[in-house]
Design a protein around this motif. Sequence first.
Motif, PDB file in Angstrom:
ATOM      1  N   LYS A 140     -31.491  19.596  28.571  1.00  0.00           N
ATOM      2  CA  LYS A 140     -32.266  21.098  29.181  1.00  0.00           C
ATOM      3  C   LYS A 140     -33.598  20.594  28.117  1.00  0.00           C
ATOM      4  O   LYS A 140     -34.841  21.016  28.676  1.00  0.00           O
ATOM      5  N   LYS A 141     -33.868  19.883  27.340  1.00  0.00           N
ATOM      6  CA  LYS A 141     -34.817  19.332  26.801  1.00  0.00           C
ATOM      7  C   LYS A 141     -36.166  18.589  27.589  1.00  0.00           C
ATOM      8  O   LYS A 141     -36.894  19.249  27.161  1.00  0.00           O
ATOM      9  N   LEU A 142     -35.390  17.699  27.974  1.00  0.00           N
ATOM     10  CA  LEU A 142     -36.249  16.920  29.404  1.00  0.00           C
ATOM     11  C   LEU A 142     -36.986  18.126  29.949  1.00  0.00           C
ATOM     12  O   LEU A 142     -38.022  17.903  30.721  1.00  0.00           O
ATOM     13  N   LEU A 143     -35.951  19.371  30.684  1.00  0.00           N
ATOM     14  CA  LEU A 143     -36.668  19.796  31.767  1.00  0.00           C
ATOM     15  C   LEU A 143     -37.614  21.035  30.952  1.00  0.00           C
ATOM     16  O   LEU A 143     -38.842  21.219  31.526  1.00  0.00           O
TER      17      LEU A 143
ATOM     18  N   TRP B 270     -34.990  23.495  41.117  1.00  0.00           N
ATOM     19  CA  TRP B 270     -36.078  22.085  41.359  1.00  0.00           C
ATOM     20  C   TRP B 270     -35.052  20.260  41.169  1.00  0.00           C
ATOM     21  O   TRP B 270     -34.949  20.330  42.476  1.00  0.00           O
ATOM     22  N   VAL B 271     -34.573  20.400  40.129  1.00  0.00           N
ATOM     23  CA  VAL B 271     -34.076  18.831  40.050  1.00  0.00           C
ATOM     24  C   VAL B 271     -32.947  19.395  41.061  1.00  0.00           C
ATOM     25  O   VAL B 271     -32.257  18.348  41.640  1.00  0.00           O
ATOM     26  N   ALA B 272     -32.145  20.037  41.422  1.00  0.00           N
ATOM     27  CA  ALA B 272     -31.129  20.298  42.337  1.00  0.00           C
ATOM     28  C   ALA B 272     -31.097  20.125  43.140  1.00  0.00           C
ATOM     29  O   ALA B 272     -30.727  19.020  43.741  1.00  0.00           O
ATOM     30  N   GLU B 273     -32.123  20.559  43.772  1.00  0.00           N
ATOM     31  CA  GLU B 273     -32.780  20.217  45.476  1.00  0.00           C
ATOM     32  C   GLU B 273     -33.046  18.888  45.549  1.00  0.00           C
ATOM     33  O   GLU B 273     -32.665  18.404  46.350  1.00  0.00           O
ATOM     34  N   GLN B 274     -33.686  17.850  44.593  1.00  0.00           N
ATOM     35  CA  GLN B 274     -34.463  16.885  45.000  1.00  0.00           C
ATOM     36  C   GLN B 274     -33.026  15.588  44.835  1.00  0.00           C
ATOM     37  O   GLN B 274     -33.383  15.046  45.380  1.00  0.00           O
ATOM     38  N   THR B 275     -32.031  16.671  44.023  1.00  0.00           N
ATOM     39  CA  THR B 275     -30.678  15.353  43.957  1.00  0.00           C
ATOM     40  C   THR B 275     -29.535  16.023  44.848  1.00  0.00           C
ATOM     41  O   THR B 275     -28.686  15.044  45.345  1.00  0.00           O
TER      42      THR B 275
ATOM     43  N   ILE C  10     -28.011  18.319  43.789  1.00  0.00           N
ATOM     44  CA  ILE C  10     -26.886  19.223  43.437  1.00  0.00           C
ATOM     45  C   ILE C  10     -26.609  20.096  43.565  1.00  0.00           C
ATOM     46  O   ILE C  10     -27.688  20.937  43.327  1.00  0.00           O
ATOM     47  N   SER C  11     -25.500  21.201  43.809  1.00  0.00           N
ATOM     48  CA  SER C  11     -25.476  23.002  43.947  1.00  0.00           C
ATOM     49  C   SER C  11     -26.604  22.972  42.289  1.00  0.00           C
ATOM     50  O   SER C  11     -26.220  22.828  41.546  1.00  0.00           O
ATOM     51  N   LEU C  12     -26.902  24.618  42.462  1.00  0.00           N
ATOM     52  CA  LEU C  12     -27.528  24.747  41.113  1.00  0.00           C
ATOM     53  C   LEU C  12     -26.295  25.422  40.527  1.00  0.00           C
ATOM     54  O   LEU C  12     -26.792  25.102  38.959  1.00  0.00           O
ATOM     55  N   GLY C  13     -25.313  25.812  41.215  1.00  0.00           N
ATOM     56  CA  GLY C  13     -24.653  26.271  40.087  1.00  0.00           C
ATOM     57  C   GLY C  13     -24.008  24.854  38.902  1.00  0.00           C
ATOM     58  O   GLY C  13     -23.534  24.929  38.096  1.00  0.00           O
ATOM     59  N   ALA C  14     -23.468  23.565  40.106  1.00  0.00           N
ATOM     60  CA  ALA C  14     -22.704  22.621  39.117  1.00  0.00           C
ATOM     61  C   ALA C  14     -24.269  22.490  38.011  1.00  0.00           C
ATOM     62  O   ALA C  14     -24.217  21.713  37.187  1.00  0.00           O
ATOM     63  N   MET C  15     -25.924  21.874  38.770  1.00  0.00           N
ATOM     64  CA  MET C  15     -26.906  21.734  37.438  1.00  0.00           C
ATOM     65  C   MET C  15     -26.398  22.370  36.675  1.00  0.00           C
ATOM     66  O   MET C  15     -26.908  21.841  35.629  1.00  0.00           O
ATOM     67  N   SER C  16     -26.385  24.158  36.484  1.00  0.00           N
ATOM     68  CA  SER C  16     -26.110  24.101  35.786  1.00  0.00           C
ATOM     69  C   SER C  16     -25.138  24.251  34.715  1.00  0.00           C
ATOM     70  O   SER C  16     -25.432  24.200  33.353  1.00  0.00           O
ATOM     71  N   ALA C  17     -24.070  23.757  35.005  1.00  0.00           N
ATOM     72  CA  ALA C  17     -23.411  23.547  33.897  1.00  0.00           C
ATOM     73  C   ALA C  17     -23.196  22.187  33.609  1.00  0.00           C
ATOM     74  O   ALA C  17     -23.227  22.308  32.284  1.00  0.00           O
ATOM     75  N   ILE C  18     -24.088  21.216  33.963  1.00  0.00           N
ATOM     76  CA  ILE C  18     -24.413  19.684  33.800  1.00  0.00           C
ATOM     77  C   ILE C  18     -25.198  19.608  32.595  1.00  0.00           C
ATOM     78  O   ILE C  18     -25.989  19.728  31.417  1.00  0.00           O
TER      79      ILE C  18
ATOM     80  N   LEU D  85     -35.964  12.094  37.149  1.00  0.00           N
ATOM     81  CA  LEU D  85     -36.746  12.433  36.427  1.00  0.00           C
ATOM     82  C   LEU D  85     -37.195  11.403  36.064  1.00  0.00           C
ATOM     83  O   LEU D  85     -38.228  11.703  34.533  1.00  0.00           O
ATOM     84  N   GLY D  86     -36.761   9.811  36.646  1.00  0.00           N
ATOM     85  CA  GLY D  86     -37.706   8.854  35.586  1.00  0.00           C
ATOM     86  C   GLY D  86     -37.122   8.662  35.024  1.00  0.00           C
ATOM     87  O   GLY D  86     -37.970   7.428  33.608  1.00  0.00           O
ATOM     88  N   VAL D  87     -35.698   8.973  34.297  1.00  0.00           N
ATOM     89  CA  VAL D  87     -35.707   8.340  32.558  1.00  0.00           C
ATOM     90  C   VAL D  87     -34.432   7.499  33.076  1.00  0.00           C
ATOM     91  O   VAL D  87     -33.623   7.452  34.259  1.00  0.00           O
ATOM     92  N   SER D  88     -33.775   7.023  31.675  1.00  0.00           N
ATOM     93  CA  SER D  88     -32.414   6.307  32.275  1.00  0.00           C
ATOM     94  C   SER D  88     -31.489   7.060  31.735  1.00  0.00           C
ATOM     95  O   SER D  88     -31.169   8.353  31.094  1.00  0.00           O
TER      96      SER D  88
END
Length: 66
Positions: free
Chosen positions: A6-9, A18-23, A25-33, A52-55
């Motif tokens: 959340k902080k990184l976003l 956007w992250v959900a679309e790129q990966t 992952i459903s938006l609902g699942a992304m929100s929960a994560i 995101l280009g991170v580990s």
Amino acid sequence: METRLKKLLKERGLKQGWVAEQTGISLGAMSAIVNGKSDPTLRSARAIARVLGVSIEELWPEEDER
């Protein structure tokens, strides 16, 4: 599992959708994560980190790193 996602976003001005679309992952699942209500699968965690280009460790640090 605590996440820094959340902080990184926010820092990068990125939206969960956007992250959900790129990966794929459903938006609902992304929100929960992002909100720490659900732990990602290893596949999802890898996809999010890659987009995101991170580990994975940067997003989900081990307890002694917090």
